[in-house]
Every structure is written in C-alpha cells, then in structure tokens.
Design an enzyme around this catalytic site. Sequence first.
Site, PDB file in Angstrom:
ATOM      1  N   SER A  13       7.697  39.712  19.214  1.00 23.05           N
ATOM      2  CA  SER A  13       8.908  39.235  19.895  1.00 23.05           C
ATOM      3  C   SER A  13      10.114  39.125  19.699  1.00 23.05           C
ATOM      4  O   SER A  13      11.222  39.448  21.164  1.00 23.05           O
ATOM      5  CB  SER A  13       8.642  37.665  20.136  1.00 23.05           C
ATOM      6  N   ASP A  14      10.214  39.561  18.383  1.00 23.25           N
ATOM      7  CA  ASP A  14      11.379  39.450  17.411  1.00 23.25           C
ATOM      8  C   ASP A  14      12.190  38.534  18.027  1.00 23.25           C
ATOM      9  O   ASP A  14      13.297  38.588  18.805  1.00 23.25           O
ATOM     10  CB  ASP A  14      12.508  40.972  18.186  1.00 23.25           C
ATOM     11  N   HIS A  15      11.994  37.041  18.417  1.00 22.55           N
ATOM     12  CA  HIS A  15      12.688  35.802  18.928  1.00 22.55           C
ATOM     13  C   HIS A  15      13.746  35.553  18.212  1.00 22.55           C
ATOM     14  O   HIS A  15      13.906  35.045  16.985  1.00 22.55           O
ATOM     15  CB  HIS A  15      11.462  34.689  19.049  1.00 22.55           C
ATOM     16  N   ASP A  16      14.804  35.767  18.764  1.00 26.29           N
ATOM     17  CA  ASP A  16      16.475  35.457  17.448  1.00 26.29           C
ATOM     18  C   ASP A  16      17.428  34.349  18.888  1.00 26.29           C
ATOM     19  O   ASP A  16      17.967  35.223  19.431  1.00 26.29           O
ATOM     20  CB  ASP A  16      16.677  36.594  17.608  1.00 26.29           C
ATOM     21  N   GLN A  41       7.016  38.986  14.049  1.00 25.23           N
ATOM     22  CA  GLN A  41       8.700  38.998  13.800  1.00 25.23           C
ATOM     23  C   GLN A  41       9.294  37.703  14.552  1.00 25.23           C
ATOM     24  O   GLN A  41       9.809  37.828  16.176  1.00 25.23           O
ATOM     25  CB  GLN A  41       9.286  40.259  13.978  1.00 25.23           C
TER      26      GLN A  41
END
Length: 440
Positions: free
Chosen positions: A319-322, A75
């Site tokens: 990571s939920d890189h946002d 994600q």
Amino acid sequence: MLSRFAPKTDAQPLVLLNARLIDPATETDIRGGLLIRAGVIADLGPGVTVDNAPNRARIIDCRGDVVCPGLIDMQAFVGEPGAEHRETIATATAAAAAGGVTTILATPATSPVVDDPAVVDFVLRRARDTGKVRVLPMAALTKGCEGREIAELGLLGQAGAVAFSDGAHAVANALVMRRALSYARDFDALVVHFPQDRDLAGEGVMNEGETSLRLGLAGVPAEAETIVLDRDLRLAALTGGRYHASIIAAPLSLEAISEAKVSGHDVTCGTSINHLTLNENDIGDYRTFLKLRPPLRSEPDRRALVHALAEGLVDVIVSDHDPQDVETKRLPFGAAEFGAIGLETMLAAGLRLVHSGDVPLTRLLAAMTCNPAKILKLEQGRLQKGAPADVIRFDPDEPFVVDPLKLRSRCRNTPFAGALLQGVVKMTIVGGEIVWEVAA
C-alpha cells in the site's frame, strides 16, 4: 513475540459457507466452506457444510463471495512512536481491517527511529494493546536511518524485528550497504531497501519527462532508481544476503531484477498499488495527493509494471501507506510532502487490474498474501488446513465510491478520492477473531 492473536482454544468456532475459496499459494479456486477453530483453519472445501458444523459455531453464509487469506502489507507507516498526529497503531490497523489487511509490516522511520530493541518492544506492546490486526516492526538498517553506521541487527531481531530497512532513505554508501548485507546474512535477516540515488533525484518532485516540463516541475529520472538497484543486486550477489527492493517503478529496474533472478540470487521486489493503477497524467492540475516517492511514471511504464506482475516478476504489492496531514499536503505541488494513504483501498484498487483482464485474481492475491509471507517467513498467507485463521471475505464486484471522510486513517490523503472502485471487504478475521464485519 507479543501478540493479542495467540490461538484461543475456547474461542467460538466459525463456519463460512457458500464461499469461493481461493488459495493463491496453490492457485486453487473452489466452491465450499471453511471451518475455523482455535485460531486456525480446521477444514475447508465442499465437505464443510452446516450439517457437520461444531456445536455453538457461528454460521456465516458468504453468498458466493471470495474467501482468501488476509492481505500482508510489507510497507506501511503506523505513526507510533512520535507521529501520532499523522497516524496511530489504532487508526492504521482499523483502516487495515476494513481493507482486508491482516498483517502490517511497519516502517522504521518514526521518532525515535526503530533502531533500539526498546523501541521494537514499544511497537509490539502498542500493537498488542491497541491494534486490530497483526503489526510486525521493521527495524532500521543503519542507526538513525542515516546510512552511515549499521544498526545492531542481531539484537533488534531478537527483540522482534522481522526485517531491516531505512525506509525512504536509501543507503548511499556502497561499502555500508555491502557490510549491512553481509551482517544481515549471518542472521538470515531480510534487507528491505528503497532504491533511489538522492543526488540524482535532487529536487525532483515527479517523473522526469514531457509532463514534468509542461507542468514546470522538477523531474526525477528513472535512472535514479535503477542505478542504486543495480548496485544493490550486485552487492547481494557478492554477499549472498537476502535482498528485497521495496518499491520499483521503472522498466529498467525490471530488467535488472529479471537478470538477478535468472542468475539464482536471493532477491525479490515489490511495487505499490499506486504505481500499478495510476500514472503521471493523473497528477492533472497539481494534485498533491499524487506526489509520491518514487514518482508516478508514464503510462507505458505502468503497463510494463502490470505485465511484470502478471508474469510473476514483481513479487509483492504494497500500500505504501504514508499519512500526511493538511498542513503538509495542502501546499503548492513542489512544496507538499510526499506520500499517500492506502491500507483501506489497496485491494479494491488492485481489483481494477483483474476487472480489466490484465492480471488474474489468484496472481493479484498472491502478491498480497503468500508471496510476502514467503519472503518474511510467516505462517500466514495461505488458505490451508492448519494455517493461522487470518482470512477475509470480499465481493470482488460490488462497487463503491471512495469517500475520504469515511476512511479510518487519521489523515485523508488518498489518491483515489471520489474514484469508483469495486471490491467490498465484508469480513476480516485475524487469528480466528472477527475484527471487521459489514452488517448484512
């Protein structure tokens, strides 16, 4: 599928010596060397030495560092198309390479949304031309990620989408979700869903409880997550579809996942590195870089997540890189946008759990390598002969301070700014090609 990392028979062989070889898929942890030739792992173990290295091979002394499969992040928002001011595939993959991530599953909530085969093709071509690591597109589960009309899953899959999701937009209509799971089942496609009841979450911006009351902020109850998750798990059982909960953060959700798995349903779940290593108290004096969706929960909730990871109930760490820019984060907490970057710090933050003795290193790495590979049906994620040479080298003990200005993402909204972490990635190899290397 378009890729710049197709095996090259004329590529220079690589020999990594004096390494601690960890294969999470088999839970092996041995000392030895690794031979990479033509983009695949040709040999590994104590028998790989400088004496039997191929001609013109590059010899790399790992000095006892860990060598393991490259991380697979299920994600991450890569910005393209439409949000290049927040991130691009070039900057996202540069951050990924520096963090040991060799495969990114890109979220579909871009502009335009990835709900058309032409957009899938665009992402793949941009990744081929500008990406440093593998980028696999997720396509929208419903048209426009609006939760009303199912997208053309078959055509999107043929174009190269490897999973289907509406990103942070939960499908509210149970009938639409049932039809989506049934439709996806016919293509053996994976549905990745973010479980949160939007009406129950309302205007909440953090975990509902004593801390939210003290800070005067609207809260999101844990039930907003679990109610939707429980519905989804029942629909997955009804339809026989493949279902993955993208991020769960509540103990009630863990109970629901456990029951579904015991019943033999094809369901898996993930959680973010933020929810494993931070809690609501870290928000402190309204730190907006810790405004996340789902919100950071209490310390007992975090401990329950860590225990579930150690026991194997939580399958995947993301990571939920946002990335979010200054204009959307440097605001009062209630008005700030949700999200944090995490590609470059996911491994080092996760090693906090290893150094504290809460999670074995092989289990942590499994949640970032072989588990997501199995769920996505990828060849990567294992350190075995014949596997793709997506490999990283890192020192799990070397300390460093997170300096946001030195991170490679286009935005700087890291929740670990100024934190002392351990775990420096010294080399990242994708398809036998070195894409990141720390100078000796």
